[in-house]
Design an enzyme around this catalytic site. Sequence first.
Site, PDB file in Angstrom:
ATOM      1  CG  ASP A  14      -2.181   0.916   1.043  1.00  0.00           C
ATOM      2  OD1 ASP A  14      -2.362   1.594   0.212  1.00  0.00           O
ATOM      3  OD2 ASP A  14      -2.728   1.178   1.900  1.00  0.00           O
ATOM      4  CG  HIS A  42       0.312   2.491  -9.531  1.00  0.00           C
ATOM      5  ND1 HIS A  42      -0.147   2.044  -8.037  1.00  0.00           N
ATOM      6  CD2 HIS A  42      -0.896   3.244  -9.737  1.00  0.00           C
ATOM      7  CE1 HIS A  42      -1.320   2.574  -7.659  1.00  0.00           C
ATOM      8  NE2 HIS A  42      -1.824   3.086  -8.793  1.00  0.00           N
ATOM      9  CG  LEU A  98      10.706 -16.283  -3.670  1.00  0.00           C
ATOM     10  CD1 LEU A  98      10.457 -16.120  -1.735  1.00  0.00           C
ATOM     11  CD2 LEU A  98      11.034 -14.783  -4.037  1.00  0.00           C
TER      12      LEU A  98
HETATM   13  C1  FPP Z   1      -1.703   0.621  -3.480  1.00  0.00           C
HETATM   14  O1  FPP Z   1      -1.236   1.858  -3.526  1.00  0.00           O
HETATM   15  C2  FPP Z   1      -1.264  -0.251  -4.310  1.00  0.00           C
HETATM   16  C3  FPP Z   1      -2.107  -0.688  -5.285  1.00  0.00           C
HETATM   17  C4  FPP Z   1      -3.407  -0.750  -5.322  1.00  0.00           C
HETATM   18  C5  FPP Z   1      -1.527  -1.699  -6.397  1.00  0.00           C
HETATM   19  C6  FPP Z   1      -0.232  -2.407  -5.991  1.00  0.00           C
HETATM   20  C7  FPP Z   1       0.440  -2.354  -7.258  1.00  0.00           C
HETATM   21  C8  FPP Z   1       1.931  -2.431  -7.294  1.00  0.00           C
HETATM   22  C9  FPP Z   1       2.838  -2.318  -6.190  1.00  0.00           C
HETATM   23  C10 FPP Z   1       2.726  -2.496  -8.871  1.00  0.00           C
HETATM   24  C11 FPP Z   1       1.803  -3.326  -9.767  1.00  0.00           C
HETATM   25  C12 FPP Z   1       2.352  -4.519  -9.608  1.00  0.00           C
HETATM   26  C13 FPP Z   1       2.560  -5.477 -10.771  1.00  0.00           C
HETATM   27  C14 FPP Z   1       2.953  -6.963 -10.565  1.00  0.00           C
HETATM   28  C15 FPP Z   1       2.526  -4.871 -12.074  1.00  0.00           C
HETATM   29  P1  FPP Z   1      -2.253   2.925  -3.353  1.00  0.00           P
HETATM   30  O2  FPP Z   1      -2.743   3.354  -4.924  1.00  0.00           O
HETATM   31  O3  FPP Z   1      -3.648   2.455  -2.845  1.00  0.00           O
HETATM   32  O4  FPP Z   1      -1.757   4.049  -2.768  1.00  0.00           O
HETATM   33  P2  FPP Z   1      -2.623   4.969  -1.789  1.00  0.00           P
HETATM   34  O5  FPP Z   1      -3.155   4.216  -0.745  1.00  0.00           O
HETATM   35  O6  FPP Z   1      -1.309   6.079  -1.176  1.00  0.00           O
HETATM   36  O7  FPP Z   1      -3.541   5.806  -2.640  1.00  0.00           O
END
Ligand code: FPP
Length: 230
Positions: free
Chosen positions: A10, A27, A121
């Site tokens: 997150d 992202h 892994l």
């Molecule tokens: C949360 O941050 C993260 C996500 C909803 C997506 C997680 C994705 C990645 C780490 C990258 C993509 C992965 C791959 C495998 C391609 P948020 O957007 O909710 O952050 P915020 O809460 O600060 O807005």
Amino acid sequence: MVNHLAIIMDGNGRWAQQRGLSRSEGHRAGAENIGKIAEAAMKYGVRYLTLYAFSTENWKRPAPEVNFLMKLIPVFCKSRIAAMVKNGIRLRTVGRTGDLPLFARKALLEAIDKTKDNDKLTLNLALSYGGRAEIVDAVNALLQAPDRPEKIDEATFSRYLYAPDIPDPDLMIRTSGEMRLSNFLLWELSYSELYVSPVHWPAFDEAELKKALDAFENRNRRFGDVAAKK
Ligand code: FPP
């Protein structure tokens, strides 16, 4: 020792906002962090790493953000295949991956196939994943099973989940401070230790990972019993 580590990645958006960048940049940085953390986790003996990359609820985000995340999937797969092969990392997925666009599914299938013989892994990406959806999908799979049992117990039920061969997580880390499960691995996390890091996912590094693993070693896991079981 943490055999299976699960992480809610997150804080990509907040990390980007703090730097005056777009959410997409957050992202992208988040996706780039996956390889580093996977390799660091291996160093500390982790054998299974399950990452919450896209939830069933994330489809509700604005279309440009969803599209960006979908396009990151092949970018991630293509940029990581060589390192995964070299480091003995096997890629897998859990979730309703049939909901993903074809280009993302194809890239995943190729990376899964090229890494299928690796055994150091298992990197398990949760994509279009929801804990409730997984339980409902397991119930439906059970109802369709030709050898459907009359009565089920926990062990039988578990066999219908997305990854029945993967042991339950020992530790679940959530980055960026929020203290909730957000529909992640509801069945599998029943007895996992939980650790919340204040650090946003793109900045979550090996030192932060080590803090979480050290905290785990100091926990007293009783599994409902009175004596500690390590
Ligand atoms: C949360 O941050 C993260 C996500 C909803 C997506 C997680 C994705 C990645 C780490 C990258 C993509 C992965 C791959 C495998 C391609 P948020 O957007 O909710 O952050 P915020 O809460 O600060 O807005």
